[in-house]
Design an enzyme around this catalytic site. Structure first.
Site, PDB file in Angstrom:
ATOM      1  N   SER A 228       0.941  -1.189   0.010  1.00 42.23           N
ATOM      2  CA  SER A 228      -0.169  -0.139  -0.165  1.00 42.23           C
ATOM      3  C   SER A 228       0.702   1.198  -0.101  1.00 42.23           C
ATOM      4  O   SER A 228       1.856   1.531  -0.735  1.00 42.23           O
ATOM      5  CB  SER A 228      -0.843  -0.033   1.214  1.00 42.23           C
ATOM      6  OG  SER A 228      -1.839   0.936   1.026  1.00 42.23           O
ATOM      7  N   ASP A 336      -8.434  -3.184  -7.198  1.00 43.14           N
ATOM      8  CA  ASP A 336      -7.803  -2.619  -5.957  1.00 43.14           C
ATOM      9  C   ASP A 336      -8.942  -2.369  -5.046  1.00 43.14           C
ATOM     10  O   ASP A 336      -9.712  -1.236  -5.346  1.00 43.14           O
ATOM     11  CB  ASP A 336      -6.872  -1.626  -6.240  1.00 43.14           C
ATOM     12  CG  ASP A 336      -6.137  -1.375  -4.817  1.00 43.14           C
ATOM     13  OD1 ASP A 336      -6.508  -0.545  -3.995  1.00 43.14           O
ATOM     14  OD2 ASP A 336      -4.973  -2.129  -4.494  1.00 43.14           O
ATOM     15  N   HIS A 385      -6.770  -5.802  -1.380  1.00 45.49           N
ATOM     16  CA  HIS A 385      -5.744  -4.994  -1.253  1.00 45.49           C
ATOM     17  C   HIS A 385      -4.696  -5.627  -0.420  1.00 45.49           C
ATOM     18  O   HIS A 385      -5.013  -5.922   0.752  1.00 45.49           O
ATOM     19  CB  HIS A 385      -6.280  -3.699  -0.591  1.00 45.49           C
ATOM     20  CG  HIS A 385      -5.460  -2.524  -0.661  1.00 45.49           C
ATOM     21  ND1 HIS A 385      -4.868  -1.876  -1.679  1.00 45.49           N
ATOM     22  CD2 HIS A 385      -4.812  -1.916   0.640  1.00 45.49           C
ATOM     23  CE1 HIS A 385      -4.115  -1.027  -1.131  1.00 45.49           C
ATOM     24  NE2 HIS A 385      -3.882  -0.838  -0.053  1.00 45.49           N
TER      25      HIS A 385
END
Length: 489
Positions: A228, A336, A385
């Site tokens: 991330s 995502d 994610h």
């Protein structure tokens, strides 16, 4: 509504295969030169073995992991006791701090004798003005302060100390750098007369310096990884880490990057936001506001490509990638979850409008197109994610190839080709071709956003209130194309 029988059968088959994989976790799991990779195809004809890096020869079949685990050559490793969990160390330089002025630090699990290091940057998005930083400090203080960090931390996924969970990196020196700067690892601003410090980029530099007495100068490979915001941090800091190690006279080290779910896009959002809070602000808006607040530092070669007002584009992987020299492997879900949340799209929990469905498909196309020029990539058509620190990261596949295998093929491609046997095929450019979310049968199950109950893909299609037959015609999906839904592309 009508749904073609063939499509229904194939979707149900894919769901059954996926469920079967999820129910078989007790079995052996299928793993779900100094510069950029050889070519975008990722097909490797000959590679090199490094004694400290690879155990045995990688078989061409997908059950390579299982055969390696059974290999007699691994016996000495089984006798070794797994190192303890990572231990907390605070930076020797107390002036490099978290947002609230507490000293930053890192967790380390040493593996004596190993010349391989993995340094992992934690994710957690960012804050970009006083209001969002105050809210972040109130609700998730651990991402802004080191005051409550535990003394030890358990490594998971690729950071695990167990060979079954991390077959290739379990015996490396593992470093976990907690995210407490809220600046996507780019800041250089100390806490003086202002409320918060933003020193993410400086924290990375100090961690490297503190690892010198631990032996990082003698490393052969340093893998800077992150997920991330930490993945974007890898892209922003990779060349600076390589330059620092060179400055420290670690001449033999090969610096590489592993980016997980940090490949942000700046596609147009139909739902506008005034960035009043961190949850609703699109990535581009947050970065533009934050860059000024953080005194963010960006890679010089990337900055030279853009005017001063557009330098924020260096936070976008597809803009920054061409300016990097060190090799990078990108892990990115084509759908995502965090980018979809910005449009209030929670697949499996609601009826989707036509605009939302189109946005969702467009997001997958944009990710797929932006990654085509990246030689080393693993991009499943799933809604999720982050991946590499999940305990079940070995279970996912793209076209029958797991991420663990693709990573190993990539690393082999970066070695001296004169030292290794030739392999028929060792791919590491893996992108799903199928156009819908969860058309890859190894995707995790969907859960209802409100109830938490499992929702299968067929139910999700029905809940979308979409004419699947019309969509199939629009996509011009014949029998052979539809069959791809059962194998992820």
């Amino acid at each position: 509504m009508k749904i073609p029988g063939a499509l229904v059968a194939l979707l149900l088959l894919g769901e059954a295969v996926s469920q079967s994989k999820r129910n078989s976790k007790a079995h052996v799991k299928t793993p779900a030169q100094n510069r950029k990779g050889p070519n975008p195809s990722g097909e490797l004809e000959h590679t090199a073995a490094e004694e400290d890096v690879f155990v045995g020869v990688l078989p061409p079949m997908e059950d390579a992991l299982a055969s390696q685990l059974r290999s007699a050559s691994l016996t000495p490793w089984h006798a070794q006791k797994a190192p303890e969990d990572m231990k907390l160390f605070f930076l020797k330089n107390p002036l490099v701090t978290c947002n609230d002025g507490t000293t930053a630090g890192y967790y380390l699990r040493e593996h004596k004798g190993s010349k391989r290091w993995i340094i992992f940057l934690e994710g957690g998005w960012c804050c970009y003005n006083k209001e969002t930083c105050d809210t972040r400090y109130k609700n998730i203080r651990r991402l802004m302060s080191s005051s409550d960090w535990p003394q030890t931390k358990k490594g998971t996924g690729i950071l695990s100390s167990h060979m079954e969970e991390s077959p290739h990196w379990w015996n490396a020196n593992a470093v976990f750098v907690p995210y407490c700067s809220s600046d996507i690892w780019s800041g250089t601003l100390p806490k003086s007369r202002q409320d918060y410090a933003f020193m993410g980029s400086l924290i990375i530099q100090e961690v490297i310096k503190d690892l010198v007495p631990k032996g990082i100068k003698q490393a052969k490979v340093v893998l800077l990884a992150g997920e991330s915001a930490g993945g974007t941090g890898v892209l922003l800091n990779l060349e600076r880490v390589a330059a620092l190690l060179e400055e420290l006279e670690a001449e033999a080290v090969q610096v590489r990057g592993l980016v997980d779910s940090g490949w942000f896009l700046d596609i147009k959002h139909p739902r506008q936001s005034n960035c009043s809070d961190a949850a609703s602000c699109a990535p581009v808006g947050a970065i533009k506001k934050g860059l000024r607040m953080w005194n963010g530092i960006l890679p010089e070669k990337c900055k030279q490509q853009f005017k001063r007002v557009n330098k924020w584009q260096c936070f976008l992987g597809y803009r920054l990638y061409s300016s990097l020299q060190s090799p990078v492997f990108v892990v990115q879900w084509l759908f995502d979850e965090e980018q979809l949340k910005l449009e209030n799209i929670h697949l499996g929990s609601q009826f989707l409008t036509e605009n939302q469905w189109n946005y969702l498909q467009n997001l997958g196309r944009e990710f797929r197109n932006s990654l085509r020029v990246v030689p080393a990539v693993f991009a499943p058509a799933c809604l999720s994610h982050t991946l590499i620190t999940k305990s079940y990261w070995l279970e996912f596949q793209v076209k029958g190839i797991s991420l663990a295998r693709a990573l190993q093929c990539w690393e082999k491609s970066l070695q001296d080709s004169n030292k290794a046997p030739k392999l028929r095929s060792c791919p590491f450019h893996m992108i799903d071709n199928c156009p819908w979310p969860h058309c890859n049968p190894t995707c995790s199950v969907l859960h209802d956003h409100g109830t938490g109950q499992e929702v299968n893909f067929m139910q999700t299609l029905f809940r979308m209130r979409l004419d699947v037959h019309r969509k199939a015609q629009e996509l011009k999906s014949g029998p052979s194309q539809l069959a791809m839904l059962s194998n992820g592309g």
